[in-house]
Design a protein around this motif. Structure first.
Motif, short mmCIF file in Angstrom:
data_model
loop_
_atom_site.label_atom_id
_atom_site.label_comp_id
_atom_site.label_asym_id
_atom_site.label_seq_id
_atom_site.Cartn_x
_atom_site.Cartn_y
_atom_site.Cartn_z
N PRO A 1 1.81 -9.84 43.82
CA PRO A 1 2.46 -9.04 42.70
C PRO A 1 1.36 -8.86 41.63
N GLY A 2 1.47 -7.71 40.94
CA GLY A 2 0.51 -7.22 39.94
C GLY A 2 0.60 -8.34 39.01
N ASP A 3 1.62 -8.67 38.60
CA ASP A 3 1.66 -9.91 37.23
C ASP A 3 0.94 -10.91 37.70
N LEU A 4 1.12 -11.35 38.98
CA LEU A 4 0.39 -12.64 39.31
C LEU A 4 -1.31 -12.41 39.56
N VAL A 5 -1.39 -11.45 39.94
CA VAL A 5 -2.97 -11.20 39.91
C VAL A 5 -3.53 -10.96 38.67
N SER A 6 -2.92 -10.30 37.77
CA SER A 6 -3.38 -10.25 36.32
C SER A 6 -3.41 -11.64 35.80
N LEU B 1 -1.02 -21.43 40.94
CA LEU B 1 0.01 -20.32 41.02
C LEU B 1 0.81 -20.49 42.32
N VAL B 2 2.18 -19.98 42.26
CA VAL B 2 3.01 -20.07 43.41
C VAL B 2 3.46 -18.42 43.49
N ALA B 3 3.11 -17.93 44.72
CA ALA B 3 3.62 -16.52 44.96
C ALA B 3 4.78 -16.59 45.48
N PRO B 4 5.68 -15.38 45.40
CA PRO B 4 6.80 -15.30 45.79
C PRO B 4 7.37 -15.70 47.04
N PRO C 1 0.56 -22.29 52.45
CA PRO C 1 2.03 -22.22 52.43
C PRO C 1 2.29 -23.77 51.56
N ARG C 2 3.33 -23.44 50.62
CA ARG C 2 3.81 -24.78 49.80
C ARG C 2 4.41 -25.90 50.71
#
Length: 363
Positions: A264-269, A279-282, A310-311
């Motif tokens: 996602p763009g906000d996570l990349v920013s 960070l944890v991705a969706p 993978p978490r």
């Protein structure tokens, strides 16, 4: 009817007392267990995240050390006496050129990490070039030398001051206007040369093989399921690697891909703005990242080293602890119930004695 009520009364009291005593025994156990479980799970999660952050920092340090070592080699070449005639005057003799050939050739024989070692004049023309040639370094004939004035690394290096170093992104080698086959990902490091009066005299350029990054990834022992990516400051993918067990399977270079294609763009920013972190991705992937500044002379140009795991894999210790904890808790509760029953039986003895006395009086 009265007899039935008489017998039901002590059983009801006994049951209530039994529940009360067992509850008194179990509730403290459950309260302490809940506190301990929460504490341990948080601690194990922090440890797992800490390990991932340490892993990505180790990898970033290895890559940083690789670049720093190449920078030292570049500055060593730029200060060689054999190069000084080229700095003093743009007009050089055949002997001077031959001396630089031999010097660069000797350097290339002991520095297999560099695919090319070159001196370019101020017009961008290759004057001396050594190709490593798969471990058999050769001097490139004058007829095969190329003009690199149109290449981005030449233009950007010529804007630097004396002693500064340009480090290019990882990209594919270009020969005679076309991508070299088989493809060779590499990094170019260059430093400008100047005369005593400050006139530009070209530059020294070394091409660091991209496979050196592969060695750093293998040396970091990535483990299974972990992927590594190196991006520029805008999220453009420079290189990517993944492994199975302790063996690296691939080191891909894809000029068209960006982090934004997968995340996602906000996570990349957030990732690009932070120096380092977790960070944890969706999709429940744990992302660890660290920043590398390849050239201290161009601090605004940084790379990101990113690992993705993978978490569930990263938190495997939490899952194992949870299973073990629940098993132990079950055993402890059984013991608590048993102790509660014994204690309740002790307190119920007077009720049984009272019942026996009541029966005796009734007779």
């Amino acid at each position: 009817m009265k007899r039935s009520v008489f017998y039901r009364w002590p059983i009801n009291i006994r049951t209530k007392l039994l529940v009360l005593v067992i509850g008194a025994a179990c509730l403290p156990v459950l309260a302490l267990a809940s506190f301990y479980y929460t504490f341990m799970v948080d601690s194990l999660r922090q440890q797992a995240e800490g390990r991932e952050l340490m892993q990505v920092n180790i990898l970033a340090d290895r890559i940083r050390s690789l670049i720093t070592s190449a920078e030292h080699d570049l500055l060593f070449l730029a200060g060689l006496p054999a190069l000084q005639p080229f700095v003093v005057s743009p007009t050089i003799s055949t002997d001077e050129r031959g001396h630089l050939h031999e010097t660069f050739l000797a350097f290339s024989r002991t520095h297999s990490q560099f695919d090319q070692v070159r001196y370019l004049d101020a017009a961008g023309m290759e004057v001396v070039r050594i190709n490593h040639n798969a471990g058999r370094p050769i001097v490139v004939d004058e007829q095969r030398l190329q003009n690199k004035a149109s290449r981005y690394y030449f233009r950007e290096t010529m804007q630097l001051q004396r002693g500064q170093i340009y480090v290019s992104p990882i990209d594919l080698n270009i020969e005679w206007g076309h991508v070299e086959e088989p493809a060779k990902p590499m990094i170019r490091l260059a430093t400008p040369l100047f005369s005593v009066t400050g006139e530009p005299r070209g530059m020294v350029v070394v091409n660091l093989l991209g496979e050196q990054f592969l060695e750093q990834l293998e040396g970091a022992k990535l483990g299974s399921e972990r992927r590594v990516a190196i991006t520029d400051r805008g999220g453009k993918l420079l290189a990517e690697g993944w492994s199975e067990g302790e063996e690296m399977l691939a080191f891909a270079f894809d000029e068209g891909r960006r982090l934004q294609d997968d995340l996602p763009g906000d996570l990349v920013s957030m990732l690009l703005q932070q120096r380092a972190g977790i960070l944890v991705a969706p999709d429940e992937v744990l992302i660890a990242h660290a920043t590398i500044t390849p050239s201290t002379d161009l601090p605004q140009r940084f790379w990101k080293v990113i690992t993705r795991l993978p978490r569930a894999t990263a938190m495997r210790a939490v899952s194992s602890f949870s299973i073990l904890f629940l098993a132990i808790l079950g055993i402890v509760l059984i013991i608590a119930v048993f102790i509660g029953a014994v204690v309740a039986r002790h307190f119920l003895r007077p009720i049984r004695d009272l019942k026996a006395g009541t029966k005796a009086l009734a007779r």
